[in-house]
Design a protein around this motif. Structure first.
Motif, PDB file in Angstrom:
ATOM      1  N   ILE A  47      48.747  32.348  41.260  1.00  0.00           N
ATOM      2  CA  ILE A  47      48.067  31.423  40.344  1.00  0.00           C
ATOM      3  C   ILE A  47      46.618  31.852  40.135  1.00  0.00           C
ATOM      4  O   ILE A  47      46.101  31.812  39.012  1.00  0.00           O
ATOM      5  CB  ILE A  47      48.145  29.976  40.867  1.00  0.00           C
ATOM      6  N   ILE A  48      45.940  32.270  41.200  1.00  0.00           N
ATOM      7  CA  ILE A  48      44.569  32.751  41.065  1.00  0.00           C
ATOM      8  C   ILE A  48      44.528  33.965  40.144  1.00  0.00           C
ATOM      9  O   ILE A  48      43.669  34.078  39.257  1.00  0.00           O
ATOM     10  CB  ILE A  48      43.971  33.095  42.438  1.00  0.00           C
ATOM     11  N   LEU A  49      45.476  34.879  40.322  1.00  0.00           N
ATOM     12  CA  LEU A  49      45.496  36.088  39.504  1.00  0.00           C
ATOM     13  C   LEU A  49      45.816  35.788  38.045  1.00  0.00           C
ATOM     14  O   LEU A  49      45.354  36.489  37.146  1.00  0.00           O
ATOM     15  CB  LEU A  49      46.514  37.082  40.075  1.00  0.00           C
ATOM     16  N   SER A  50      46.611  34.742  37.796  1.00  0.00           N
ATOM     17  CA  SER A  50      47.042  34.463  36.422  1.00  0.00           C
ATOM     18  C   SER A  50      46.171  33.455  35.690  1.00  0.00           C
ATOM     19  O   SER A  50      46.034  33.536  34.457  1.00  0.00           O
ATOM     20  CB  SER A  50      48.497  33.979  36.414  1.00  0.00           C
ATOM     21  N   THR A  51      45.566  32.501  36.398  1.00  0.00           N
ATOM     22  CA  THR A  51      44.775  31.464  35.709  1.00  0.00           C
ATOM     23  C   THR A  51      43.342  31.355  36.200  1.00  0.00           C
ATOM     24  O   THR A  51      42.583  30.547  35.680  1.00  0.00           O
ATOM     25  CB  THR A  51      45.443  30.075  35.856  1.00  0.00           C
ATOM     26  N   LEU A 146      39.677  40.995  45.027  1.00  0.00           N
ATOM     27  CA  LEU A 146      40.816  40.698  45.897  1.00  0.00           C
ATOM     28  C   LEU A 146      40.871  39.219  46.262  1.00  0.00           C
ATOM     29  O   LEU A 146      41.474  38.850  47.270  1.00  0.00           O
ATOM     30  CB  LEU A 146      40.735  41.553  47.171  1.00  0.00           C
ATOM     31  N   ALA A 147      40.250  38.375  45.442  1.00  0.00           N
ATOM     32  CA  ALA A 147      40.164  36.953  45.770  1.00  0.00           C
ATOM     33  C   ALA A 147      41.530  36.326  45.965  1.00  0.00           C
ATOM     34  O   ALA A 147      41.746  35.554  46.900  1.00  0.00           O
ATOM     35  CB  ALA A 147      39.399  36.222  44.664  1.00  0.00           C
ATOM     36  N   GLY A 148      42.486  36.643  45.084  1.00  0.00           N
ATOM     37  CA  GLY A 148      43.811  36.050  45.206  1.00  0.00           C
ATOM     38  C   GLY A 148      44.469  36.375  46.524  1.00  0.00           C
ATOM     39  O   GLY A 148      45.072  35.521  47.166  1.00  0.00           O
ATOM     40  N   ILE A 149      44.336  37.623  46.950  1.00  0.00           N
ATOM     41  CA  ILE A 149      44.933  38.036  48.224  1.00  0.00           C
ATOM     42  C   ILE A 149      44.224  37.364  49.388  1.00  0.00           C
ATOM     43  O   ILE A 149      44.867  36.869  50.326  1.00  0.00           O
ATOM     44  CB  ILE A 149      44.868  39.564  48.369  1.00  0.00           C
ATOM     45  N   ALA A 150      42.893  37.324  49.343  1.00  0.00           N
ATOM     46  CA  ALA A 150      42.121  36.729  50.440  1.00  0.00           C
ATOM     47  C   ALA A 150      42.431  35.250  50.601  1.00  0.00           C
ATOM     48  O   ALA A 150      42.659  34.763  51.719  1.00  0.00           O
ATOM     49  CB  ALA A 150      40.624  36.932  50.195  1.00  0.00           C
ATOM     50  N   VAL A 151      42.462  34.518  49.500  1.00  0.00           N
ATOM     51  CA  VAL A 151      42.707  33.078  49.576  1.00  0.00           C
ATOM     52  C   VAL A 151      44.164  32.803  49.931  1.00  0.00           C
ATOM     53  O   VAL A 151      44.466  31.930  50.755  1.00  0.00           O
ATOM     54  CB  VAL A 151      42.312  32.389  48.260  1.00  0.00           C
ATOM     55  N   GLY A 152      45.092  33.534  49.327  1.00  0.00           N
ATOM     56  CA  GLY A 152      46.501  33.345  49.658  1.00  0.00           C
ATOM     57  C   GLY A 152      46.791  33.631  51.125  1.00  0.00           C
ATOM     58  O   GLY A 152      47.555  32.911  51.771  1.00  0.00           O
TER      59      GLY A 152
END
Length: 234
Positions: A47-51, A146-152
């Motif tokens: 979701i972070i990567l897409s929106t 890499l925010a999506g990976i870090a938060v996920g």
């Protein structure tokens, strides 16, 4: 556009994060704790990567309130974001109720420990989450790409730690939507209050400890990244 993205993002998150425990209950532990954690962590990441570039992918009222309190997000947009998050959560939960009925109870967040222990756990894991989110969303020296990976990964880690005890919610709407659909409001206040306080503390502590631009040691290598405004969460 932003509110629509926040609604859809929250719908996907709650559907995925709640479906894991429901499937686990329905099929006698098929998902396991790691599977439940992965459902939530992977949902947050995609979701972070897409929106994230549209709405910031808050997906969490505690995050929205914390960012507004620390002036990373305008207060005037907070009610709309929270309404979109709550609506997305409730819609996802009723969709799950229709698909998996009568197994929705598996997705309701309930503690298996004392009220005090559950409160502290939810506070700490949400502190962890917002510390990471604030780093990748507001600090130009964090690895924003890499925010999506870090938060996920943080969401997955927190669920592995606290899932069997407090449920590993970290997000008021992760608990609110399933509670409404199942009609089970037992100890709901824990999952509204503890994540909000933990989020404020986590975001506030990172803001206090992060280096200012004039404090960076030029002799120390720093990974540079672009700035992401008001991005990310669970």
């Amino acid at each position: 556009m932003q509110l629509g993205a926040e609604f859809v993002g929250t719908f996907i998150l709650i559907f995925a994060a709640t479906a894991g425990p429901i499937v686990n209950q329905k099929y006698n532990g098929a998902e396991t704790l790691i599977g439940n954690a992965a459902c939530a962590g992977l949902a947050v990441m995609i979701i972070i990567l897409s929106t994230g570039h549209i709405s910031g992918a808050h997906l969490n009222p505690s995050l929205t309130i914390s960012f507004a309190a620390l002036r990373h997000f305008p207060w005037k947009q907070v009610p709309g974001y929270i309404l979109a998050q709550v609506s997305g959560s409730i819609c996802a939960s009723f969709a799950l109720k229709g698909v998996f009925h009568p197994y929705l109870s598996g997705g309701v967040t309930l503690p298996s420990v004392s009220t005090g222990q559950a409160f502290v756990l939810e506070f700490i894991i949400t502190f962890n989450l917002l510390f990471v989110v604030t780093a990748v969303a507001t600090d130009t020296r964090a690895v924003g790409e890499l925010a999506g990976i870090a938060v996920g990964a943080t969401v997955m880690l927190n669920i592995l730690i606290a899932g069997p005890s407090s449920g590993g919610s970290m997000n008021p709407v992760r608990t609110l939507g399933p509670a409404v659909a199942a009609g089970n409001y037992h100890l709901l206040w824990i999952y509204l209050v503890a994540p909000t306080l933990g989020a404020l503390a986590g975001a506030g502590i990172y803001t206090l400890v992060k280096l200012q631009d004039n404090e960076v040691d030029p002799s120390r290598p720093v990974i540079r990244s672009f700035r992401r405004n008001t991005s990310m969460s669970v």
